[in-house]
Design a protein around this motif. Sequence first.
Motif, PDB file in Angstrom:
ATOM      1  N   GLY A  91       0.607  -1.388   0.072  1.00 47.49           N
ATOM      2  CA  GLY A  91       0.285  -0.014  -0.055  1.00 47.49           C
ATOM      3  C   GLY A  91       0.782   1.324   0.115  1.00 47.49           C
ATOM      4  O   GLY A  91       0.252   2.106  -0.280  1.00 47.49           O
ATOM      5  N   GLN A  92       2.317   1.278   0.242  1.00 46.36           N
ATOM      6  CA  GLN A  92       3.017   2.451   0.331  1.00 46.36           C
ATOM      7  C   GLN A  92       3.734   2.596  -1.139  1.00 46.36           C
ATOM      8  O   GLN A  92       4.235   1.746  -1.834  1.00 46.36           O
ATOM      9  CB  GLN A  92       4.067   2.083   1.275  1.00 46.36           C
ATOM     10  N   ALA A  93       3.438   3.659  -1.903  1.00 50.93           N
ATOM     11  CA  ALA A  93       3.904   4.244  -3.001  1.00 50.93           C
ATOM     12  C   ALA A  93       5.394   4.360  -2.883  1.00 50.93           C
ATOM     13  O   ALA A  93       6.112   4.961  -2.085  1.00 50.93           O
ATOM     14  CB  ALA A  93       3.354   5.345  -3.549  1.00 50.93           C
ATOM     15  N   LEU A  94       6.194   3.936  -3.756  1.00 49.50           N
ATOM     16  CA  LEU A  94       7.692   3.981  -3.977  1.00 49.50           C
ATOM     17  C   LEU A  94       7.820   5.176  -4.745  1.00 49.50           C
ATOM     18  O   LEU A  94       7.656   5.397  -5.995  1.00 49.50           O
ATOM     19  CB  LEU A  94       8.395   2.829  -4.604  1.00 49.50           C
ATOM     20  N   ASP A  95       8.963   5.993  -4.151  1.00 51.56           N
ATOM     21  CA  ASP A  95       9.360   7.462  -4.879  1.00 51.56           C
ATOM     22  C   ASP A  95      10.982   6.720  -5.512  1.00 51.56           C
ATOM     23  O   ASP A  95      11.733   6.806  -4.631  1.00 51.56           O
ATOM     24  CB  ASP A  95       9.602   8.238  -3.847  1.00 51.56           C
ATOM     25  N   GLU A  96      10.822   6.295  -6.674  1.00 53.45           N
ATOM     26  CA  GLU A  96      11.953   5.639  -6.989  1.00 53.45           C
ATOM     27  C   GLU A  96      12.799   6.399  -8.109  1.00 53.45           C
ATOM     28  O   GLU A  96      12.739   6.193  -9.291  1.00 53.45           O
ATOM     29  CB  GLU A  96      11.613   4.533  -8.188  1.00 53.45           C
ATOM     30  N   ASP A  97      13.617   7.308  -7.484  1.00 54.37           N
ATOM     31  CA  ASP A  97      14.479   8.558  -7.976  1.00 54.37           C
ATOM     32  C   ASP A  97      15.946   7.625  -8.464  1.00 54.37           C
ATOM     33  O   ASP A  97      16.655   8.332  -9.260  1.00 54.37           O
ATOM     34  CB  ASP A  97      14.893   9.670  -6.916  1.00 54.37           C
ATOM     35  N   TYR A  98      15.856   6.320  -8.334  1.00 53.31           N
ATOM     36  CA  TYR A  98      17.054   5.674  -8.844  1.00 53.31           C
ATOM     37  C   TYR A  98      16.873   4.937 -10.145  1.00 53.31           C
ATOM     38  O   TYR A  98      17.747   4.447 -10.732  1.00 53.31           O
ATOM     39  CB  TYR A  98      17.439   4.495  -7.821  1.00 53.31           C
ATOM     40  N   LEU A  99      15.665   5.176 -10.698  1.00 57.32           N
ATOM     41  CA  LEU A  99      15.227   4.637 -12.043  1.00 57.32           C
ATOM     42  C   LEU A  99      16.240   5.440 -13.310  1.00 57.32           C
ATOM     43  O   LEU A  99      16.555   6.578 -12.931  1.00 57.32           O
ATOM     44  CB  LEU A  99      13.802   4.824 -12.363  1.00 57.32           C
ATOM     45  N   TYR A 100      16.291   4.821 -14.275  1.00 53.94           N
ATOM     46  CA  TYR A 100      16.881   5.083 -15.388  1.00 53.94           C
ATOM     47  C   TYR A 100      16.053   6.523 -15.947  1.00 53.94           C
ATOM     48  O   TYR A 100      14.976   6.586 -16.009  1.00 53.94           O
ATOM     49  CB  TYR A 100      17.004   4.323 -16.454  1.00 53.94           C
ATOM     50  N   PRO A 101      16.958   7.647 -16.238  1.00 57.56           N
ATOM     51  CA  PRO A 101      16.289   8.894 -16.718  1.00 57.56           C
ATOM     52  C   PRO A 101      15.334   8.600 -17.894  1.00 57.56           C
ATOM     53  O   PRO A 101      15.487   7.988 -18.882  1.00 57.56           O
ATOM     54  CB  PRO A 101      17.168   9.625 -17.117  1.00 57.56           C
ATOM     55  N   GLY A 102      14.024   8.920 -17.508  1.00 58.21           N
ATOM     56  CA  GLY A 102      12.953   8.719 -18.551  1.00 58.21           C
ATOM     57  C   GLY A 102      12.183   7.778 -18.550  1.00 58.21           C
ATOM     58  O   GLY A 102      11.030   7.409 -19.095  1.00 58.21           O
ATOM     59  N   ASP A 103      12.605   6.669 -17.638  1.00 55.46           N
ATOM     60  CA  ASP A 103      11.725   5.352 -17.554  1.00 55.46           C
ATOM     61  C   ASP A 103      10.690   5.438 -16.518  1.00 55.46           C
ATOM     62  O   ASP A 103      10.572   6.324 -15.427  1.00 55.46           O
ATOM     63  CB  ASP A 103      12.719   4.286 -16.838  1.00 55.46           C
ATOM     64  N   ALA A 104       9.544   4.992 -16.776  1.00 49.77           N
ATOM     65  CA  ALA A 104       8.272   4.592 -16.075  1.00 49.77           C
ATOM     66  C   ALA A 104       8.820   3.637 -15.126  1.00 49.77           C
ATOM     67  O   ALA A 104       9.643   2.613 -15.554  1.00 49.77           O
ATOM     68  CB  ALA A 104       7.094   4.458 -17.052  1.00 49.77           C
ATOM     69  N   PRO A 105       8.147   3.520 -13.941  1.00 46.95           N
ATOM     70  CA  PRO A 105       8.163   2.565 -13.106  1.00 46.95           C
ATOM     71  C   PRO A 105       7.740   1.098 -13.534  1.00 46.95           C
ATOM     72  O   PRO A 105       8.612   0.118 -13.282  1.00 46.95           O
ATOM     73  CB  PRO A 105       7.152   2.842 -11.928  1.00 46.95           C
ATOM     74  N   SER A 106       6.891   1.114 -14.428  1.00 50.93           N
ATOM     75  CA  SER A 106       6.540  -0.138 -15.216  1.00 50.93           C
ATOM     76  C   SER A 106       5.781   0.145 -16.382  1.00 50.93           C
ATOM     77  O   SER A 106       4.483   0.804 -16.189  1.00 50.93           O
ATOM     78  CB  SER A 106       6.203  -1.156 -14.473  1.00 50.93           C
ATOM     79  N   ASP A 107       5.859  -0.362 -17.486  1.00 52.88           N
ATOM     80  CA  ASP A 107       4.833  -0.557 -18.512  1.00 52.88           C
ATOM     81  C   ASP A 107       3.918  -1.650 -18.419  1.00 52.88           C
ATOM     82  O   ASP A 107       2.968  -1.473 -19.117  1.00 52.88           O
ATOM     83  CB  ASP A 107       5.571  -0.495 -19.968  1.00 52.88           C
ATOM     84  N   ASP A 108       4.333  -2.568 -17.913  1.00 49.70           N
ATOM     85  CA  ASP A 108       3.410  -3.797 -17.642  1.00 49.70           C
ATOM     86  C   ASP A 108       2.798  -3.674 -16.296  1.00 49.70           C
ATOM     87  O   ASP A 108       3.258  -3.483 -15.075  1.00 49.70           O
ATOM     88  CB  ASP A 108       4.464  -5.183 -17.683  1.00 49.70           C
ATOM     89  N   LYS A 109       1.425  -4.153 -16.080  1.00 49.97           N
ATOM     90  CA  LYS A 109       0.751  -4.095 -15.037  1.00 49.97           C
ATOM     91  C   LYS A 109       0.788  -5.264 -14.272  1.00 49.97           C
ATOM     92  O   LYS A 109       1.219  -6.421 -14.805  1.00 49.97           O
ATOM     93  CB  LYS A 109      -0.551  -3.883 -15.226  1.00 49.97           C
TER      94      LYS A 109
END
Length: 209
Positions: free
Chosen positions: A123-141
């Motif tokens: 239930g806790q949203a992740l603030d993923e500032d370590y992701l590759y620039p421009g990437d969405a957290p996931s394109d797959d559900k």
Amino acid sequence: MYAPPVSEDKITGRPFYRSKGFELLVLIVVGVVVAAGVRTYLLQTFYIPSGSMENTLLLNDKVLVNKLLYRFRDPHRGEVIVFEPPASWGAGPGEQEYIKRIVGTPGDHVICCDPQNRITVNGQALDEDYLYPGDAPSDDKFDVTVPAGRLWVMGDHRSDSADSRAHLDSDQGTVPISRVAGRAFAIYWPVSHWTSLSVPKTFESVPSK
């Protein structure tokens, strides 16, 4: 006729077991045994063969992996691990180990995505500032509850990572903890990339299961 005693430093011949050559051989053997023991049980180095963890880990970076840590405690969310992929992942030649970040541990409910397009864990949203620039957290559900003894893992370069999301048809894409080689805790080469691989702060706010 009296013969004076010969001091030891004038004796030119020495038994083999006291020779410098033998001592060097013993040191080499001991060094090899110690190095093998360290590599097997304590510490191992790995190089990064792909861009799936960019920009945290770059192609051809070399990392140090603690192989002893998980003998004393369970893996934690946010840690970067090296593991042998399940047979169902179909790893090809030369791909015996993968390196990814733990997003979900046993019992965690991992979902993509919330209305703000963020991955949530329990239930806790992740603030993923370590992701590759421009990437969405996931394109797959996905909506996964991680089974006991297993982990949900993802690469930091989400658009270039074949991770748990790509194997949902097999144990919900999760990896057995028994196949984890250890935690990658530092980049040691090249020197210009040297840094520790700490756990992102966003995982600190994830509630217990």
